[in-house]
Design an enzyme around this catalytic site. Structure first.
Site, PDB file in Angstrom:
ATOM      1  CG  ASP A   8     -17.077  19.117  34.037  1.00 15.33           C
ATOM      2  OD1 ASP A   8     -17.315  20.185  33.440  1.00 15.33           O
ATOM      3  OD2 ASP A   8     -17.821  18.649  34.915  1.00 15.33           O
ATOM      4  CG  ASP A 101     -18.904  23.476  31.421  1.00 13.21           C
ATOM      5  OD1 ASP A 101     -19.673  22.774  30.733  1.00 13.21           O
ATOM      6  OD2 ASP A 101     -19.081  23.671  32.638  1.00 13.21           O
ATOM      7  CD  GLU A 102     -20.401  18.163  30.149  1.00 15.50           C
ATOM      8  OE1 GLU A 102     -19.975  17.073  30.580  1.00 15.50           O
ATOM      9  OE2 GLU A 102     -21.530  18.606  30.407  1.00 15.50           O
TER      10      GLU A 102
END
Length: 382
Positions: A8, A101-102
């Protein structure tokens, strides 16, 4: 022994802004502009004032009047995201991107190449920083949902490893709200039963939870016991495409709302054509001035990717609604996808053929000269 890693990025959008503009480093950066919008991301400096993503920008300004508010740059964030995902591919072929974003990664057996989980995680963090100049947090656990919880445990820049023999102890005192899927509606019901931790969930049987929460009750009981999916989806198909806008001032004029629907229909149609998709279900989303939200859908006889048909369907749905209150947000989406060439009717609708050709011609012009190169006449303000 299965090991799932969850990566993350730390305060991703805000960190990209600080990366690209060093003068913002150390300042409370908030991604989101216009008091009618919502916060997309907040730097850790801004979070110290209580600012969080999805918070109304106006509220964020009250909490952090000295904050630096910037507009989002999704193309830049997507560019960095692609570089991060490429780094993950250096460590395992089994990577599932969960959002911009992960991502999840199956690292079972990777210790033979990269060392034990903690060493692998540190090597991955170093490669991400080397590639894009940003920090990330990493969690490793036997199942996906636990890996996601672990990655959030020591942010920013943290590494948390949950070994199989540690799962029971880790979950026993973990607040039940940390379990993905447990939100504002479920928490009060759990609290009324004296359930505050995952250990409390296990005081009741799976049948007890099924009777009260249905299938979600079974999933809750399983997760509280550390059971969950380990499956990595490496090529996830999109389920829908949508566009929406929150207005600076509430709108009541149906014609003004339709102009927004036309802009959004163009964005959705272009996205569908870019990915070779067509959908049968068109959905209209409206949020009123009192924050009440409705969605209305219509399923077409044949899948479509044309701007005009998406727009016309959205307009019909809008016309069926009595707009008793002003509108704060409006959006349109297409789902129920079909891939591949569309089946032709015996007598093809000439209007649809012309609309499809027009859309593709406009796409080609915009690809070459930019989005502003062509504009429909109906979008010019009167």
């Amino acid at each position: 022994m299965t090991r799932i890693l969850h990566l993350d990025m730390d305060a991703f959008f805000a960190s990209v802004e600080q990366l690209d503009d060093p003068s913002l480093r150390g300042l409370p950066v908030i991604v989101g502009k216009g008091d009618r919008g919502v916060v997309s991301a907040a730097s850790y400096e801004a979070r110290a004032y209580g600012v969080r993503s999805a918070m109304p920008v106006a509220h964020a300004r009250r909490l952090c009047p000295q904050g630096v508010f910037v507009a989002g740059r999704m193309r830049r964030y997507a560019e960095i995201s692609r570089q991060v995902m490429a780094v993950l591919g250096e460590f395992s072929p089994l990577v599932e991107q969960a959002s911009v974003d992960e991502a999840y990664m199956d690292v079972t057996g990777a210790d033979r190449l990269f060392g034990p989980p903690a060493e692998l995680a540190r090597k991955l963090q170093a490669r991400v920083r080397e590639a894009v100049g940003l920090s990330c947090s990493v969690g490793v656990a036997p199942v996906k949902f636990l890996a996601k919880i672990a990655s959030d445990y020591r942010k920013p820049g943290g590494v948390t490893i949950i070994e199989p023999h540690e799962v029971e102890a880790f979950l026993r005192d973990l607040p039940v709200g940390k379990i993905p899927g447990v939100g504002g509606k479920t928490l009060p019901r759990l609290a009324s039963l004296g359930v505050k931790t995952c250990g409390d969930v296990l005081r009741y049987s799976a049948e007890f939870w099924e009777a009260r929460l249905g299938e979600w009750g079974l999933a809750l009981h399983a997760r509280a016991g550390g059971r969950g999916s380990t499956h990595i989806v490496t090529d996830s198909e999109p389920k829908s495409s949508s566009a929406e806008n929150t207005f600076e001032k509430d709108l009541s004029d149906p014609e003004a709302l339709k102009r927004w629907l036309l802009r959004q229909s163009e964005r959705v149609g272009r996205d569908l054509r870019k990915h070779g998709l067509a959908g049968r279900t068109v959905t209209l989303k409206i949020k009123f001035s009192d924050f009440k939200q409705i969605t209305r859908s219509h399923t077409l006889a044949e899948p479509t990717d044309t701007d005009e048909e998406i727009f016309a369907t959205a307009c019909r749905l809008l016309d069926q609604e009595r707009l008793a209150k002003a509108v704060r947000l409006i959006g349109v989406g297409v789902s129920n996808f079909a891939r591949g060439p569309r089946q032709l009717a015996l007598v093809e609708d000439r209007a649809k053929v012309r609309a499809s050709r027009l859309d593709r011609a406009v796409d080609a012009i915009r690809d070459k000269h930019g989005k502003a190169a062509v504009k429909r006449g109906r979008l010019f303000e009167e």
